[in-house]
Scaffold this active site. Structure first.
Site, PDB file in Angstrom:
ATOM      1  CE  LYS A 114       0.153  -2.275   3.876  1.00 55.33           C
ATOM      2  NZ  LYS A 114      -0.237  -3.483   4.170  1.00 55.33           N
ATOM      3  CE  LYS A 165      -4.124  -1.594   4.830  1.00 56.20           C
ATOM      4  NZ  LYS A 165      -4.336  -2.294   6.041  1.00 56.20           N
TER       5      LYS A 165
END
Ligand code: HSE
Length: 394
Positions: free
Chosen positions: A99, A199
């Site tokens: 991520k 995220k």
């Protein structure tokens, strides 16, 4: 036979090898061919069933024309960034759970992949084994996305649950999360909100179509949550959870990570342990909730392997966003209710905020304000002796 390579052999990398091996029959049925792990890139060789396929030289993967898909599970933006670019330039599809790399460099890597007519896919980067990026960009693509929020870090949620339910210590609960393979290599990224922040940036990029830079997004973790506030909130009918939020505003959009009070009647308030829940509000669908295991070896690996299979079966290059960051607004502009615990009386609270919902008054006073922006809440609280301030989901 279709050949892949795995870069990095930690929790997710070894999980990818296991899913490919354990579910070989299923995968073969869907691809029409056997999926094979031909090379595994590691820093240090070690004994395992993949020992003979291990290399510490990326060129063994880059220059191997048989390898069609590379799964990057190195993490970070150093070697992972360099090898991803080189793999794409060599005409290989790249799949990742990283991520940090997607949040910081995803826009550029997607552009490079598009130029080379290969895929760069990263379903596993958000929500572990929960399908969220594909539903957001495909199933919900006819919607104007108004908001995405949710519990995006399994480790933090696990620690909070253990502390609240079993009276575990912060350090003990963190060690347990590490033992289960939920935590990042550097677990401060989990508990200080960075992992959830990366995220929410990826979700915001996809939802709003513009790059949302992690450096511009305020990220607060769970260290400041006290059991005292958890108990006061609970008695008032609220739960405290760490949320990432990406919200469309009248003049742009914003994103941030912070603990929130959530009414216990909302399903997200009852999401516990390592589970994640992501709620997407589209203008046509209303709220849609995605729930499942947000961390762990096999759930995350299964999302990577599904992306590998998609690389081999799909010719569509649909996911992208603009590198232009305009439109990003400070989350202090966002209006929500706010929880305060003050060293003072209910009258002090009423003088500062007008109407409030009192939660507790003894030698301290706890209350919830009406909906006000973060900036206004800070301004009005200036004369109060604030012991705790937490946003509420409203
Ligand atoms: N450390 C992460 C978590 C793993 O706890 O959610 C999945 O990104």
């Amino acid at each position: 036979m279709i050949h892949t390579a795995i870069m990095g052999y930690g929790t997710v990398g070894s999980g990818v090898a296991k899913v490919i091996e354990n579910n070989a029959g299923e995968i073969r049925k869907k691809l029409g061919e056997v999926l094979n792990v031909k090379k595994v890139l590691v820093r240090r060789f070690r004994d395992c069933p993949y020992r003979s396929r291990m290399t510490n030289d990326f060129r063994d993967i880059e220059s191997d024309p048989e390898i069609q898909v590379v799964v990057e599970t190195i993490g970070g933006v150093g070697a992972a960034y360099e090898y991803t670019k080189r793999a794409l330039l060599a005409g290989k599809h790249v799949v990742t759970a990283n991520k940090q790399l997607v949040a910081e460099k995803g826009c550029e890597l997607l552009e490079l992949a598009r130029e080379r007519r290969v895929h760069y896919l990263f379903e596993a980067s958000v929500g572990g084994g929960i399908p969220i990026l594909h539903p957001l960009t495909e199933c919900m693509s006819a919607n104007h996305i108004e908001e995405i929020y949710g519990i995006l870090n399994g480790t933090s949620n696990y620690i909070l649950t253990r502390m609240v339910r079993n009276g575990a210590s912060f350090d003990g609960a963190l060690a347990e999360a590490q033992r289960h393979g939920y935590a990042e290599a550097d677990p401060t990224a989990d508990v200080d909100g960075l992992d959830a922040g990366r995220k929410i940036c990826i979700l915001a990029d996809l939802a709003f179509g513009h790059q949302v830079n992690p450096a511009a997004v305020p990220m607060e973790g769970i260290r400041g949550i006290t059991l005292r506030d958890v108990r006061i909130a609970r008695r008032g009918g609220y739960r405290i959870k760490l949320l990432g939020r990406a919200v469309r505003l009248p003049n742009g959009h914003t994103a941030y990570v912070a603990p929130h009070l959530i009414p216990e009647t909302l399903p997200v308030a009852n999401v516990e342990d390592v589970f994640n829940a992501i709620i997407v509000r589209g203008n046509a669908t209303g709220e849609v909730m995605f729930y499942g295991r947000g961390a762990g070896e096999l759930p995350t690996a299964s999302a990577c392997v599904a992306d590998v299979m998609e690389c081999l079966t799909s010719q569509q290059w649909t996911v992208q966003w603009s590198p232009d960051t305009t439109g990003f607004r400070d989350p202090a502009e966002l209006a929500t209710r706010h929880y305060f615990r003050i060293d003072g009386s209910l009258n002090d609270a009423l003088r500062a905020f007008g109407e409030v919902e009192a939660l507790r008054e003894d030698n301290e006073t706890s209350f919830l304000t009406e909906c006000v922006s973060g900036a206004e809440a800070a301004e009005r609280a200036k004369g109060l002796n604030v012991l705790a301030c937490i946003r509420a989901l409203s």
